[in-house]
Every structure is written in structure tokens, then in C-alpha cells.
Design a protein around this motif. Structure first.
Motif, short mmCIF file in Angstrom:
data_model
loop_
_atom_site.label_atom_id
_atom_site.label_comp_id
_atom_site.label_asym_id
_atom_site.label_seq_id
_atom_site.Cartn_x
_atom_site.Cartn_y
_atom_site.Cartn_z
N ASP B 267 69.17 32.28 69.74
CA ASP B 267 69.65 31.39 68.67
C ASP B 267 70.12 32.18 67.46
N GLY B 268 70.34 33.47 67.65
CA GLY B 268 70.80 34.29 66.53
C GLY B 268 69.69 34.79 65.64
N SER B 269 68.46 34.35 65.86
CA SER B 269 67.37 34.79 64.98
C SER B 269 67.10 36.27 65.19
N THR B 270 66.69 36.93 64.13
CA THR B 270 66.37 38.35 64.21
C THR B 270 64.88 38.52 64.49
N ILE B 271 64.51 39.73 64.87
CA ILE B 271 63.10 40.00 65.12
C ILE B 271 62.30 39.82 63.82
N ASP B 272 62.90 40.17 62.69
CA ASP B 272 62.21 39.99 61.41
C ASP B 272 61.92 38.51 61.17
N GLU B 273 62.90 37.66 61.45
CA GLU B 273 62.71 36.22 61.26
C GLU B 273 61.65 35.68 62.22
N GLN B 274 61.69 36.17 63.46
CA GLN B 274 60.73 35.65 64.44
C GLN B 274 59.30 36.05 64.08
N VAL B 275 59.13 37.30 63.66
CA VAL B 275 57.78 37.74 63.27
C VAL B 275 57.30 36.95 62.06
#
Lengths: 447, 447
Positions: B267-275
Motif C-alpha cells: 500500500d506504499g507504506s514504509t517500514i518506518d510507518e509500519q513500525v
């Protein structure tokens, strides 16, 4: 007169903004150092007709030299060598010896990925050994050779370099040494190139300084002066012909007299380098260890101090004390103090500096507390309010400053690390009484 | 068919490499989102003839739209509006109402620098209100207005934006909404734009995946696929016309089936956003606090975790334990352990993770220890060897990985923070058993 150059950076990922280009600016700085002005940096995609259009544009603008970056890989869309060869009116041919050297480079790499088909890899890398006849080969740093391609009849010489900075940068040095390169830029004046850096004043002050210097009769015409604001510091970059060194010396003396302590670098050294040298120590000053306790910068100051190889000689460590409980538990800040004056206060910045030095047994402690935003601000304590304190563990000397920084969260955090480095420098040099400049170096705080 | 655009970034500081351009890539990404391809990004100096040459080049290449950045300031070398006006065949005229609005903006700024002469400032800012007749004004975000300038007869429309990203970015949104802009790009197809991100495999694997997908009959022609390696992760960016959504869905399903857990974002989310989302918690999973203990990354992981606004909800703090004494004193690592297995070891990484969680009272602890280089490597423990351990304080669950990273000191440090974020994600999602991929995600360590 300076020679002029055009730089073409190829790559759809760069053009589409997915990765940012570092080669264009890097090449531009290297060119300038040897007296060649970059007239344009153009980023083009991987379409051969777009690279060709950029080359034609530069040639029409009359540049003496073109440098390309990228498009030398083994895959089908890597077409720079071929496009440049055609542009220069040269046949393409396989260089068997070069192909052999590329194959030698690939052997250990192939061993690392055992699933790859070595024959298929060699086939695609054969393409990298097909080069314009008459070009000078720049030996591969990775697997791709670079090229210096003079025109078959007339026009600019083209230097063809690979895209990865780790390959491009050493290969640039090789390119500079070739006869074909020297021939292309011959007649270019060699310039001297100096940088002064100041901290603690607005950029408009420097524009004013240059105006006043001219009014007072300094000869600035032979100097090519560029000023810019970089990470909160002002950089004055000046290029001049060696015969004009006296004009530069007069300017440097004028800036020194007018701005005094705010001029922190005249030899191109950065604040990071200066702090590292001061902490490392010298015959003039003792080596010191350092420790940090950071709230709003969340580790970025420690990260910046440890950016440099060898920093383990003086960085003992740091505390990231984001939560108030961490300020108490890790840095030993008294909970009553936080209760009384708030976490964002000069008192807490000082307690953090002392706590960092104490807990890590360091000679210098740095404390940072503030509001990086975008939330968390109040009318009394707005976003951008940061306190930085630096303290010597032994003598009790300290500097504490209140900053009112503008910009977004990343700006506030980054600018704070710059201020902290400058305060460390001032403390170690015994220059604690810098003038107050609101909004830039901040206001001295006495508690 | 996509519309094509050219981007000109002006500024001698940018061209000379002193400051790096952020506007070109940013504009390129924004253009692509609305179905306009950037054909070229050209950086030119402040010389008006160079800007004019770049505009002519783009027009000859047949672009539909040109976007300029910079050269709208009050000083004599800020000439973009005038050059663009002439290029478009339009007269220049003072817009009195705009001049009044600029004066209103300047009043509070003038109050901040009391030494400046208000009359002189207004005189130089008057220049900013002299604009091409027939242009659409984009209201100033700072003090400089932007412009949308259609051609007097035929050719591309030029969007003129200021240089500072903080001004350019909101003004771009305004520009997009103008009738002149819409007219220039009408007929451009609207594209859908999707990003998949994978972690833990080499880029060549993705090239192979696309080949296999085509071989197995997937229709990839309607998809414009760009893959790139960014900060150690692989990004697959795909653009397609809405009618071709089924082809994209088939590709996404293929990638998902082939790469499973390595595909971490669709969905375009980054690993930073997911964490950040995982630590913040949701109805599906509890909120968790986190603490770090870093040796070779020296605070960069804590810095990255606190990059995000609102991170104070879950980041309690961290320990930067560069010196071994700090590992003992701050993180409670047993000195005998360091003596026995060395500071760079899975055991010490785990002790650091546990020590961080314990000292800060956090739910999740992260420990990092390694050799960032360039010095300090040995045959047994070479530069690039890093151990990362993430642990839950309650259940004793943990993942510890051994990394062999290539690249320079900055690469090793940055790549380590990316791996740490991925390990945090896996731990919190209960996905500890990722496959071993040497050199990328590293090797699981069982102690």
C-alpha cells in the motif's frame, strides 16, 4: 577564461525522483576545482533519444566538455556508451582484452550468488566491452569501464562514467589524468578555491558585508564569490586566479575583522571536523571524552558525533531521554526539577549535560531538550524552542543557550545538532561569550 | 498518452554543488502522479541566457509543460519571471495589488531585523510584483509569488515556482488547481500508481521474477514497472491506466506468491510507518513502548525512530553505548561476557536489547553492535559485521541476526537501522522465522 562543461546524469529512477542524484553536484564541484564551470546539469531517463538530445543541447551551447553518469551496466537499457559513440561519430567495437579483464572481475562475484548462470552473466557483460573506437578506457572500479571519447571531427569531448558514486568518484580521478581529458580542457584557467564558514548571523548580513567591503574600496571584481546557507551555517566560497590572491586575502581579512568569532573556519574545515580535532586533542589542548543526553534530537547528535571514523576515541556514548521518566532514571534529573520548571527548560538542559558526563564518566557533557514539533507547542514554549547546554565535568564551565528555531521537525532537529557542535567548540576553545543573535545561535541563559 | 514535462531548477549554488536540489525529484514525483512524465530535469545557473537555453531546449523536445524552480527573489540575479515572460512572448507589468500584498507580508519580517531600511527592502521587493501580462498569479507562501504562464501563441505552458521547498511545495498544489495548468496538461491520461516494497532479497531476484512472470503468461506490457534499491529495500513502482488494473493485480498476486514474507508493503507504506503503527497499537495488537541500546549506529536508530511526530507515545529513549564501559555501566552488559565473546557478538547484542528494555522499562528492546569501519575490522570480525537483536520484555521472544553489510561507514550504519526496523516489525507481527538471506537480512543467530 574558464572552460564550460555539461553534466548528464542518466537513469529513470533518478529522473522520476525515486532516488536522488549525488553525481551531478559532486562532478560540478570537482570541475570547478580545476577551473571548469558546469553550465548545466541535466537528468535524463534511460531513453537513448533523450540522452542524445541532451548531448546535442550541450554541444549547441558550446561546452568544451561533457560528463555523463550512468547507463554503463550490463542490461539492455544501459546504452550510454553506444549513444555517446554515435554522437561523437565513432564506430563501436569489442575490445577483447577489456572483456577478459571484466570476466576476471566477475569471477569472485559469481561465487557469491551460486544460483546465477555464469555464461548468461558473461554474455550480458560482454556488452560492457563494446566501446567506441578511439576512446580512452578507464579501468572498471566495479564491473563497468568508463571512457573518454573525443569527437571524430570537432565538438566537446565526452567523459563517460558509471552511475554508482563509489565507482564514479575514483574513476573521475583517473579520467582527469588522461591525455584526451587534458586536451579537452586545455586553456582553462587554473583557479584557487577557498571557503570561509560563519555561524551565528543571518545570510543577509554577509550580503551587507560584501557591499560594505566594496564601498570601502576592496577589489572584489576578480573574485567569484558564492554565499549560501547550509545546515544553519553561512558558507562563503570564492574562486579566483592565483594572481588575484591578494584580493582574496584582503576580503578574508575584512570578514575576519568585521565578524570576529562568528568566522569559525577559513581553511574549509567543517564544524564536525573541528570538534573532532578538539576532542582528539593536540599539543595545545588535552584530549577529552564526550557524552550526550538528548531529548528532542533523539540520538541525532550522538549519531552525528559518531559519523566520523575514529570517533570511538572520544565519544563514550549517550542517553536518549525522550520520556521524562528516562530523564530521571537515566540522566539523574530530579523529578521535582521537571515538575517545577518543565522538561523544556535551561535547568533541565544543564541537568542533562551534567547527567550525561556523570553517568558516562566523560569530560564533556551535552544536554538537549526542546520542542521539535509539529505538535507539543504552547504560547510560552512554542515549537522550535530548544535548550542546549554543554559543560566541562571538571571545571564547572558551561554554556547554555536558548534557541528559537524555525522550520519543520527535521529542520529543528538538524539545526539543533549544528548549534550543539558550535557550543562544544566554543566551550573547548574557551570562547563562551559569543554575542547573542536571536534565532540563530540563540540567547545565553544564566541560571 | 502521457503528457511530457521539463523541469528547470535555477541557482548557481545548486549548479555548483554547494547545495543539493530537492525540488527536481519532488516535482518529478508529483508530475508522475498526475500522469505527466518528466522528460528532463535541468539545473542551470543564475545567468538568464542559460535559463532561456533550457526553456528553448525543452520546447524543441516538444514538452507540454515546463516547471521552473528558483530565481524569484528580490535581488538583481533573480530573473526567472522576466526570462519566462520573454520566452512566452509576453510583456512585463507591475501588478499594484500584488505589490500591496507583498508589502503586507514583509511588515512583520521587517520588525524582526530592526537594522534594515524598510524603503530599500520594499524597493527590491517591488520587482517581485512585476509579472508577465496574462499570467495566473500563485499567491506567495514566503514573499515570492509564483506564476502559471501560458504561451502567447503556441508551445508549452510554464509554471514558475520559488526555490525554497517550503514555498514550492504548497504552491505546486495551488498551481495544479489553476485553469491555465489544467489546459496545458489536458488529454494527459490519468494513471494509477502503486508501490510494492520487499526486504531481504537482492535486486537481481526481482528482475528474475518479472521475467518468470512474463514467461508464465502474465501481461506486463500495459504496466510501466520501475524497480530500485532504496536504503536496502527493493521498491517496485508501477504505473498503469485504470483499465489495466487487472494486469497489476495479477502481478501483485504473483509477487506475493513468489516472495511471501519478503513483500512487506503493498500500500506504499514504509517500514518506518509500519513500525510506528505497530508500536502505536490497534484493536488487533496492543500498544508497545520501545527502547534502544546502540553501539556502531551511535544513536541513528533512536534518531530514526523519533523522526516521526508523535513518536514520544512509544519511544521511551535509548542508550548510545559506544565504549565498552558504557555497555556495562548503562546497559548492564556483564564485563565477563564482553571479555569472553567480544563486544561484537550475538550475545552482547542480546544483552544490549535486554538492557535497553530493562533500564527504560520498555516493552521492546533493541540491541545493535558491530563494526562500521573503515578501521577496526579483523579477518574473523570484518568491517560490515553487525549483530542486531530485538526482544520482547515480557514473553522472552527475540530475533537476533548477524549481518554482513557492504559499503562505507555511512552505508553500514544506515542499512543497520533499516534491518533493525524490519526485525522490530517481524517480532511484533510474530514473524520471527524469516528465511536466511546472507548479506541482506542476515543470518539468524541462536544462542
Amino acid at each position: 577564461m574558464s572552460a564550460r562543461a555539461g553534466i548528464v546524469v542518466t537513469g529513470t529512477e533518478v529522473l522520476s525522483g525515486i532516488i536522488s542524484d549525488r553525481n551531478g553536484p559532486w562532478l560540478s564541484e570537482r570541475l570547478r576545482e580545476i577551473g571548469v564551470d558546469a553550465a548545466f546539469i541535466t537528468i535524463a531517463g534511460d531513453r537513448p533519444q533523450d540522452l542524445d538530445a541532451a548531448l546535442r543541447f550541450f554541444a549547441e551551447e558550446g561546452v568544451d566538455l561533457i560528463v555523463t553518469s550512468g547507463g554503463l551496466g550490463p542490461t539492455a537499457d544501459d546504452l550510454t556508451a553506444e549513444v555517446v559513440g554515435r554522437f561523437q561519430g565513432r564506430e563501436m567495437a569489442l575490445d577483447e582484452a577489456l572483456f577478459g579483464r571484466i570476466a576476471d572481475i566477475l569471477k569472485p562475484l559469481l561465487a557469491r550468488w551460486p544460483d546465477l548462470d555464469p555464461e548468461a552473466v558473461l554474455r550480458s557483460n560482454r556488452k560492457q566491452a563494446v566501446i567506441p573506437v578511439g576512446a580512452t578506457i578507464l579501468e572498471p572500479v566495479g564491473t563497468a569501464p568508463g571512457l573518454v571519447v573525443p569527437p571524430a571531427s570537432e565538438g566537446p569531448t565526452v567523459v563517460v562514467l558509471p552511475g554508482p558514486p563509489r565507482e564514479l568518484q575514483p574513476m573521475w580521478e583517473t579520467a582527469r589524468g588522461t591525455a584526451a581529458f587534458t586536451a579537452a580542457v586545455q586553456g582553462a584557467t587554473t583557479f584557487d578555491w577557498r571557503i570561509m564558514r560563519l555561524f551565528g548571523l543571518p545570510e543577509s548580513e554577509i550580503a551587507e558585508t560584501l557591499l560594505v567591503a566594496e564601498r570601502e574600496g576592496l577589489s572584489l571584481e576578480p573574485l567569484e564569490i558564492t554565499t549560501c546557507l547550509r545546515r544553519g551555517e553561512i558558507e562563503i566560497a570564492t574562486r579566483f586566479e592565483p594572481a588575484d590572491a591578494p584580493a582574496y586575502d584582503a576580503l578574508a581579512a575584512f570578514v575576519r575583522a568585521r565578524h570576529g568569532q562568528l568566522l569559525f573556519s577559513e581553511d574549509g574545515s567543517t564544524i564536525d571536523e573541528q570538534v573532532a580535532a578538539l576532542l582528539t586533542g593536540s599539543s595545545a589542548s588535552p584530549a577529552r571524552t564526550i557524552a550526550t543526553a538528548e531529548s528532542c534530537t533523539g540520538g541525532l547528535l550522538a549519531g552525528r558525533l559518531t559519523d566520523r571514523a575514529g570517533s570511538s576515541a572520544y565519544v563514550l556514548g549517550g542517553l536518549v531521554v525522550y520520556a521524562n521518566a528516562a530523564k530521571v532514571a537515566l540522566a539523574g534529573v530530579a523529578p521535582e526539577l521537571i515538575e517545577r520548571v518543565g522538561a523544556v527548560s535551561p535547568e533541565v538542559a544543564e541537568a542533562l549535560a551534567d547527567g550525561a558526563a556523570d553517568r558516562l564518566g566523560a569530560d564533556v557533557g551535552v544536554g538537549v531538550t526542546g520542542i521539535a514539533g509539529p505538535g507539543g507547542g504552547t504560547p510560552e514554549k512554542p515549537v522550535g524552542l530548544v535548550y542546549v547546554s554543554v559543560a566541562l565535568a571538571d571545571g564547572g564551565e558551561r554554556i547554555t543557550r536558548r534557541l528559537n528555531l524555525s522550520g519543520n521537525r527535521a529542520d529543528v532537529r538538524d539545526r539543533t545538532t549544528t548549534v550543539a557542535l558550535h557550543l562544544i567548540r566554543r566551550l573547548l576553545l574557551g570562547l563562551p561569550d559569543a554575542p547573542d543573535v536571536p534565532g540563530i545561535l540563540g540567547t545565553r541563559t544564566r541560571t
